[in-house]
Write an enzyme that holds these catalytic residues in place. Sequence first.
Site, PDB file in Angstrom:
ATOM      1  N   CYS A 162       7.639  10.142  -5.901  1.00  0.00           N
ATOM      2  CA  CYS A 162       7.610   9.379  -7.154  1.00  0.00           C
ATOM      3  C   CYS A 162       6.668  10.065  -8.159  1.00  0.00           C
ATOM      4  O   CYS A 162       6.976  11.142  -8.638  1.00  0.00           O
ATOM      5  CB  CYS A 162       7.227   7.930  -6.875  1.00  0.00           C
ATOM      6  SG  CYS A 162       7.598   6.856  -8.265  1.00  0.00           S
ATOM      7  N   HIS A 214      10.731   5.956  -2.722  1.00  0.00           N
ATOM      8  CA  HIS A 214       9.593   5.722  -1.820  1.00  0.00           C
ATOM      9  C   HIS A 214      10.060   5.659  -0.361  1.00  0.00           C
ATOM     10  O   HIS A 214      10.504   4.603   0.092  1.00  0.00           O
ATOM     11  CB  HIS A 214       8.886   4.419  -2.191  1.00  0.00           C
ATOM     12  CG  HIS A 214       8.086   4.531  -3.441  1.00  0.00           C
ATOM     13  ND1 HIS A 214       6.798   5.015  -3.465  1.00  0.00           N
ATOM     14  CD2 HIS A 214       8.402   4.256  -4.734  1.00  0.00           C
ATOM     15  CE1 HIS A 214       6.347   5.027  -4.703  1.00  0.00           C
ATOM     16  NE2 HIS A 214       7.300   4.579  -5.506  1.00  0.00           N
ATOM     17  N   GLU A 240       8.227   5.645   2.179  1.00  0.00           N
ATOM     18  CA  GLU A 240       7.209   5.019   3.028  1.00  0.00           C
ATOM     19  C   GLU A 240       7.369   3.515   3.163  1.00  0.00           C
ATOM     20  O   GLU A 240       6.778   2.901   4.044  1.00  0.00           O
ATOM     21  CB  GLU A 240       5.807   5.351   2.487  1.00  0.00           C
ATOM     22  CG  GLU A 240       5.420   4.713   1.145  1.00  0.00           C
ATOM     23  CD  GLU A 240       5.891   5.509  -0.090  1.00  0.00           C
ATOM     24  OE1 GLU A 240       6.908   6.230   0.019  1.00  0.00           O
ATOM     25  OE2 GLU A 240       5.260   5.383  -1.150  1.00  0.00           O
ATOM     26  N   ASP A 276     -12.184  -6.419  16.116  1.00  0.00           N
ATOM     27  CA  ASP A 276     -12.794  -5.145  15.735  1.00  0.00           C
ATOM     28  C   ASP A 276     -14.130  -4.914  16.448  1.00  0.00           C
ATOM     29  O   ASP A 276     -14.356  -3.851  17.026  1.00  0.00           O
ATOM     30  CB  ASP A 276     -13.023  -5.087  14.218  1.00  0.00           C
ATOM     31  CG  ASP A 276     -11.754  -5.380  13.447  1.00  0.00           C
ATOM     32  OD1 ASP A 276     -10.672  -5.308  14.060  1.00  0.00           O
ATOM     33  OD2 ASP A 276     -11.844  -5.695  12.258  1.00  0.00           O
TER      34      ASP A 276
END
Length: 531
Positions: free
Chosen positions: A77, A171, A173, A230
């Site tokens: 893009c 795009h 992705e 986490d």
Amino acid sequence: TILILDFGSQYSHLITRRCRELNVYAELMPCTQKLKDLKWTPKGIILSGSPYSVYDNDAPHVDPDVFELGVPILGICYGLQELAWQLGGTVANCDHREYGFAQVQINKIDKGGSSVNALFEGLGDDLQVWMSHGDQLSGLPTGFQVIGHTKTAPFAAIVHDSKPIYGIQFHPEVTHSPRGKEVIGRFVLNICGCKTDWTMEEFIGKEIKRIREICGPKGRVIGAVSGGVDSTVAAKLMHEAIGDRFHAIMVDNGVLRMNEAKQVNEMLNKDLGVNLTVVDASDLFLSRLDGVEDPEKKRKIIGNTFINIFEEQAAKLEAEAEQEEKELGAEAKGKIEWLLQGTLYPDVIESISFKGPSATIKTHHNVGGLLADMKLKLIEPLRELFKDEVRALGRLLSIPAPLVQRHPFPGPGLAIRILGPVTREQVKILQHADSIYIEEIRAANLYNEISQAFAVLLPVKAVGVMGDKRTYEQVIALRAVQSEDFMTADWYVFPPEVLRRISSRITNEVSGINRVTYDISSKPPGTVEWL
Ligand code: XMP
């Protein structure tokens, strides 16, 4: 490694993700990154999209050295328009912004025996893709040819005649481009020749080695754990690397979920073998919170009190170490030099933007206070990982599945889910209601479908009836959302019978509650939490 240069597109991190899903390590850096300052040579470079137009005065541009490096380049893009801008093409504003699905016709080419360019090899004659752009190419850069076009974009995909430089308008992705990941795969695997060696098993081995090198033979590390994914995964990884030289501290702030401190202690200490101290500081937290209603004040008090307690514990450990040194000399354990932080890649990305660190970084990510006061160095073993990669890592480290899938829980805990003043009684009511809610969600097998669910205690009283008596009691609001990244969220549609069971159990079992409501606000305009 693939280098992804970010021009500020909302999809840039997705390019990184897709590469990693192909088991190829990729790193995202600001587009202003100078190649000569890189300590490694990328196998390929991807230029991301951007909200800018290449002709804007303040448009971001890439270091021209990129085109001299000789490694394959893919412009996506804005990345394609940047190629054109740098290499002699032209870019024009479309009459209207193109946003949505498009069909790219793949142009047959006359090059090297194959009639299809390597970027689209085996993907058929046309490709359904997702477009999102205001500008598009209006003239080819020097030495390029077209390898794909759409009804409205004559230069939807281009390639250089002799160099491995590619540009695509769409795009690949985003998941709306169904075969987009394959296009990225053609680029990183076939054209760049990357090895598929980015796996969690590899990561664990490399990271443990790195931690051991950083800490040396004696260096010690402390870190806070909360019971969340986490901090638990980071703690377990540290334990694998340096054993008891890692010391975890859990602070019970009095606004945790029901039995949380006990459960975390059992899991981390007993099951996972992590060296852990649980500090019950609930009295101090609750006394400092006494009478406070303002949500930001609650957050500040909890954050500051946490730092006080943590420093106190660290000082205790340090004093023990000094005592040991006096007694044992060279045999003694080393000093505490490091602070463990469970920082994830999205936080890192947010602070490396070419526009400078983003002002939106949440205050709870900020441990600056701790570091400055304690002269500790930061160690962040998860800083390259996305949340689902942390979960995969957790599974490999044998962390129990229910913990690995756990919904997020905010640092200020139930204090921001009790509207109005926080008291022990209010905490107890909310803990009880919340535990019933989560228990029923698990029983209905819906926990993993929901991104975050919790109960909120409202500071109002409503009239009800129980037996033949009138009641005047508090109200519980239930919240459940589905979300990719918690920047936006949709309220979750429960099967009615599940809500009925939850409501009936809460009103029957939790004394002080006679009414349950369900929150049907999305984010925006609501936020996930009520405070
Ligand atoms: P909001 O309410 O901002 O929540 O839509 C988005 C996500 O962030 C969590 N959250 C916090 N986490 N400290 C935290 O550690 C906080 O002060 C805080 N406020 C919100 C929230 O639970 C949700 O997952």
